[in-house]
Design a protein around this motif. Sequence first.
Motif, PDB file in Angstrom:
ATOM      1  N   PRO A   1      34.168  36.010  36.865  1.00 48.92           N
ATOM      2  CA  PRO A   1      34.452  37.254  37.794  1.00 48.92           C
ATOM      3  C   PRO A   1      35.551  36.867  38.677  1.00 48.92           C
ATOM      4  CG  PRO A   1      32.101  36.603  37.577  1.00 48.92           C
ATOM      5  CD  PRO A   1      33.016  35.530  36.924  1.00 48.92           C
ATOM      6  N   VAL A   2      36.239  37.625  39.148  1.00 50.89           N
ATOM      7  CA  VAL A   2      37.430  37.564  40.094  1.00 50.89           C
ATOM      8  C   VAL A   2      37.388  38.451  41.196  1.00 50.89           C
ATOM      9  CG1 VAL A   2      38.928  36.187  38.385  1.00 50.89           C
ATOM     10  CG2 VAL A   2      38.894  38.804  38.462  1.00 50.89           C
ATOM     11  N   ASP A   3      37.914  38.035  42.334  1.00 51.31           N
ATOM     12  CA  ASP A   3      38.010  39.126  43.537  1.00 51.31           C
ATOM     13  C   ASP A   3      39.227  38.755  44.403  1.00 51.31           C
ATOM     14  OD1 ASP A   3      37.280  36.717  44.940  1.00 51.31           O
ATOM     15  OD2 ASP A   3      35.367  37.362  45.406  1.00 51.31           O
TER      16      ASP A   3
ATOM     17  N   SER B   1      37.795  32.283  43.634  1.00 52.26           N
ATOM     18  CA  SER B   1      38.172  32.770  42.248  1.00 52.26           C
ATOM     19  C   SER B   1      39.222  32.101  41.533  1.00 52.26           C
ATOM     20  CB  SER B   1      38.029  34.318  42.451  1.00 52.26           C
ATOM     21  OG  SER B   1      39.019  35.038  42.795  1.00 52.26           O
TER      22      SER B   1
ATOM     23  N   HIS C   1      36.171  42.261  37.251  1.00 52.79           N
ATOM     24  CA  HIS C   1      36.434  42.657  38.789  1.00 52.79           C
ATOM     25  C   HIS C   1      35.838  43.807  38.947  1.00 52.79           C
ATOM     26  CE1 HIS C   1      38.282  42.752  42.755  1.00 52.79           C
ATOM     27  NE2 HIS C   1      38.506  44.195  42.441  1.00 52.79           N
TER      28      HIS C   1
ATOM     29  N   TRP D   1      34.804  46.931  41.313  1.00 51.63           N
ATOM     30  CA  TRP D   1      35.469  47.432  42.382  1.00 51.63           C
ATOM     31  C   TRP D   1      34.539  48.884  42.965  1.00 51.63           C
ATOM     32  CZ3 TRP D   1      36.637  52.725  41.628  1.00 51.63           C
ATOM     33  CH2 TRP D   1      36.512  53.019  40.162  1.00 51.63           C
TER      34      TRP D   1
ATOM     35  N   ARG E   1      44.419  46.778  38.835  1.00 51.17           N
ATOM     36  CA  ARG E   1      44.669  46.469  37.518  1.00 51.17           C
ATOM     37  C   ARG E   1      46.074  45.550  37.729  1.00 51.17           C
ATOM     38  NH1 ARG E   1      43.411  45.765  32.392  1.00 51.17           N
ATOM     39  NH2 ARG E   1      41.618  47.208  32.837  1.00 51.17           N
TER      40      ARG E   1
ATOM     41  N   LEU F   1      45.828  42.441  39.618  1.00 51.04           N
ATOM     42  CA  LEU F   1      44.937  41.280  38.887  1.00 51.04           C
ATOM     43  C   LEU F   1      45.887  40.702  37.803  1.00 51.04           C
ATOM     44  CD1 LEU F   1      42.322  39.868  38.217  1.00 51.04           C
ATOM     45  CD2 LEU F   1      41.637  41.550  36.925  1.00 51.04           C
TER      46      LEU F   1
ATOM     47  N   LEU G   1      37.729  46.217  34.386  1.00 52.87           N
ATOM     48  CA  LEU G   1      37.537  46.587  35.622  1.00 52.87           C
ATOM     49  C   LEU G   1      36.315  47.462  35.566  1.00 52.87           C
ATOM     50  CD1 LEU G   1      40.964  47.504  37.158  1.00 52.87           C
ATOM     51  CD2 LEU G   1      39.781  45.503  37.477  1.00 52.87           C
TER      52      LEU G   1
ATOM     53  N   PRO H   1      29.101  44.007  43.086  1.00 53.62           N
ATOM     54  CA  PRO H   1      29.547  42.718  42.223  1.00 53.62           C
ATOM     55  C   PRO H   1      28.280  42.369  41.661  1.00 53.62           C
ATOM     56  CG  PRO H   1      30.681  42.857  44.325  1.00 53.62           C
ATOM     57  CD  PRO H   1      29.636  43.861  44.528  1.00 53.62           C
TER      58      PRO H   1
END
Length: 281
Positions: A149-151, A156, A176, A178, A204, A207, A228, A233
């Motif tokens: 998971p990335v934010d 992250s 991710h 959103w 996108r 990222l 996405l 989350p």
Amino acid sequence: MTQTLLFACDLSAENRAAYARAVRLAVEHGARLDVIHVLDPYLPHRVLHDLEEAVVADMKAILTDIREDYALPEPKMLIQTVAGSAYAEIIREAHEREVDMIILGAHRKRGQPDLVAGTTLARVLRSAPCPVLSVSHLASQEWQDILVPVDFSLTSRHTLRETLKRFPDARLTLLHAWDIPGERELGSDSDYARWRDREVARLRTQLERETEQLMSELDDVPELELVLEQGDPLEVLMTRLRRQPPDLLALGSRGQLGRQSQITEQLLAEPHCDIMLCRAW
């Protein structure tokens, strides 16, 4: 420099999978494996001495069984006991030995996140100076699919870097979540829909740019997929884990109370896969 892995063994049946994974990782990465068991310091001295010998013998016997079950050679190892508070001793040993990773068994109270916060596992996660693995699945399972998971936070970014460094041949999915405001009220409006689509495209692109920057810093780049999904989350992540569980979840842990802590506790109480938690630095 040779890596050092620290495995905290509690001699339980549930802990066996984590022990096996620790041995396998040490063999595969050419690392030294330090295995410790934390004893109650308030036991009488004579009892403590006898118990120490019995515990070390049990840890060696389990190691022999694991190596036979998985056909593994014996890595460079150190097996010993220490006395004190379990989580404090694990953290202290990790600092003193300058270990690259701590490996623990999974939380035993499945489905009860409210019981996770005070466990040894949760306390180690909050204070560990290195990535921590919580292992619940058999070591025979390959870690081929890893979910990250990335934010766009420092945490992250560091987690993604650690994952790429440690598992360069794995297939990574970057997830991710959103949540653009106004979706419920204006979702059917054409102007809003165009604006929303532009925002998703911007996310996108951002990222992809962040990922490419990290890729440029590393020699080995695995296969990557960017996903996405709209929503909270925690809900997005838990839905993904139930629907399509990865072999390993690599998650950033800020080591503080709040939303991130709630996510971590939910994941530890409902482990759909093995979990690696990384700090922000």
